[in-house]
Design an enzyme around this catalytic site. Structure first.
Site, mmCIF file in Angstrom:
data_model
loop_
_atom_site.group_PDB
_atom_site.id
_atom_site.type_symbol
_atom_site.label_atom_id
_atom_site.label_comp_id
_atom_site.label_asym_id
_atom_site.label_seq_id
_atom_site.Cartn_x
_atom_site.Cartn_y
_atom_site.Cartn_z
ATOM 1 C CG HIS A 199 -47.447 -24.267 53.341
ATOM 2 N ND1 HIS A 199 -46.412 -23.480 53.875
ATOM 3 C CD2 HIS A 199 -47.414 -24.017 52.209
ATOM 4 C CE1 HIS A 199 -45.717 -23.315 53.097
ATOM 5 N NE2 HIS A 199 -46.222 -23.466 51.750
ATOM 6 C CG ASP A 230 -46.480 -17.665 50.394
ATOM 7 O OD1 ASP A 230 -46.343 -18.334 49.555
ATOM 8 O OD2 ASP A 230 -46.084 -17.882 51.859
#
Length: 478
Positions: A178, A250
């Site tokens: 992230h 993702d």
């Protein structure tokens, strides 16, 4: 703009959105063939919301991250009814894991959700991993493989598609994708022996989808993250492992890839690599159209073959059609209520040492370890609430990371110190040691990957969930 090309491009885009109702721009996009929508806790998910999405496009793939444990979108405020992967791996009962998966599938099927972005099939081989940890079934490939299969069988047996993630394996990393691009420093031989077996097992079990990890794996491709690598996505996953289901990225706003390219460029590169669906955690009408237009322009410029885009869109639609064909399984699962299975699993997963018990309301000191970005920030550990239900007047004190402990020596109440991932953090272990130095009777509860126990009583739940907290509170007050 060619209507066919535009519709193909819309089919491979799967965005999330802000707000608790379906925005007008998303309704329009669904009518234009938007292939998927990703739901988050912020959307206040319910059956009526999903009906509104399907009214615009009955074939849209409605997806969600409902792993159980720390990663839940449906039960984020109270905590999950299921203890999460690590707890299931600690118990190591595949029948129990399949039962948990079936109940998660039943819950999603009742809401008419197509796809669960679970299970996490990563082998958590690096104890310092900041983003996987308790989301993994454990550190051994055979353990992770058998529970990945059990979870897939449970959810898909209830008529909802599953998605094994994060290919080719996020377990041996020290960076959260992230925030930045992690590198997996492993040889091809190690990858095949350690990281790939759970994905191979999931494919054999018939998993309908696989999610790519934003990971640099030099043994496969030294220049591009796996999501954008044809070597990883097509040659390895499609070719060597034989996966022919829907391959989804993702979320592309994660800094591992977002720091390298624009969203449209990421989409084109991922599609060229062999990915079928582009997950966008949070989109707007403008950003969605920009991605669509970039994909169409890439096809027209010869950078992305139209056949590849059409193949990707066809795989998205095939997943939707598979879901449609499972209506009988979902109907059957509605009557197969196994209400206590989550608590049963959480109780079985508890690892305890010591014999002291609480006989009056304690002070609960929660050490606020910052959880990964995959975990909704409002997810509670639940320990204080569970103890308060059994011992009214339980008090709570929250410490920020590396914060100073209160004066425990002069506090006459029993003290419960709640920590997370002591095995990962030196400062957490130091906090525990300081607490035990002034109060040897402190009870330590670790909700993550625990360090070796110390003190009078140590309880490891191996996960964050409502039922994990309840199991720990029951044990401490018996």
């Amino acid at each position: 703009m060619s209507g066919d090309l535009s519709r193909l491009a819309m089919t491979v885009l799967h965005p999330g959105y802000e707000g608790t109702s379906v925005p007008d721009w998303l309704r329009r996009a669904l009518g234009e063939g938007l292939g998927g929508v990703v739901l988050f806790a912020r959307n206040d998910i319910n059956a009526q919301l999903v009906r509104h999405l399907r009214a615009e496009n009955p074939d849209t793939v409605v997806a969600i991250d409902e792993e159980g444990g720390a990663v839940t979108r449906l039960e984020v405020l109270a905590g999950s009814s299921f203890p999460g992967n690590r707890a299931l791996g600690v118990v190591d009962d595949v029948t129990l894991t399949e039962r948990v998966g079936r109940q998660i599938g039943r819950m999603l099927g009742e809401l008419d959700i197509t796809l669960n972005y679970a299970p996490d099939a990563d082998v958590n081989s690096n104890p310092a991993n900041p983003v996987i940890g308790i989301r993994s079934f454990g550190p051994a490939p055979d353990l992770v493989s058998r529970h990945t299969v059990a979870y897939v069988n449970g959810v898909q047996g209830a008529g909802v598609a599953t998605c094994a993630k994060h290919f080719p394996g996020h377990g041996d990393t020290v960076t959260d994708s992230h925030l930045a691009l992690p590198t997996v420093h492993a040889s091809r031989e190690v990858l095949f022996a350690r990281d790939l077996p759970p994905f191979r097992a999931a494919i054999t079990a018939g998993v309908r989808s696989i999610m790519s990890g934003h990971l640099l794996v030099p043994a496969l491709d030294p220049s591009m993250p796996a999501t954008l690598s044809r070597t990883a996505m097509t040659e390895l996953l499609r070719g060597e492992l034989g996966f022919d289901g829907m391959l989804v990225t993702d979320a592309i706003e994660m800094q591992a890839v977002a720091a390298m390219f624009t969203p449209g460029e990421i989409a084109v590169r991922a599609l060229s690599a062999g990915v079928d669906a582009i997950c966008v955690g949070l989109a707007t009408e403008e950003s969605l159209h920009a991605m669509r237009d970039t994909i169409v322009a890439a096809v027209r410029a010869g950078e992305l073959p139209e056949e590849r885009l059409a193949e990707a869109a066809a795989r998205v639609l095939a997943l939707s059609q598979w879901y449609g064909a499972q209506a009988a399984l979902r109907d059957k699962a509605r009557g197969d209520v196994d209400e206590g299975v989550g608590l049963e699993a959480a109780r079985a997963a508890l690892t305890t040492s010591g014999t002291a018990r609480l006989d009056r309301a304690p002070l609960v000191v929660e050490v606020n370890t910052r959880l990964s970005k995959a975990v909704d920030p409002s997810t509670p550990t639940g320990i204080t609430a569970a103890l308060t239900a059994l011992l009214p007047n339980t008090a709570r004190l929250q410490l920020e990371p590396m914060g100073d402990l209160p004066d425990l020596a002069s506090d006459g109440r029993p003290v419960v110190l709640v920590v997370h991932d002591a095995a990962r953090y030196d400062w957490v272990r130091s906090t525990v040691a300081k607490a035990l130095a002034v109060r040897p009777d402190v009870i330590v509860v670790d909700t993550g990957v625990p360090a070796p126990p110390g003190g009078a009583v140590h309880v490891a739940t191996h996960g964050i969930s409502r039922v994990s907290a309840q199991a720990a509170a029951e044990w401490l007050t018996q």
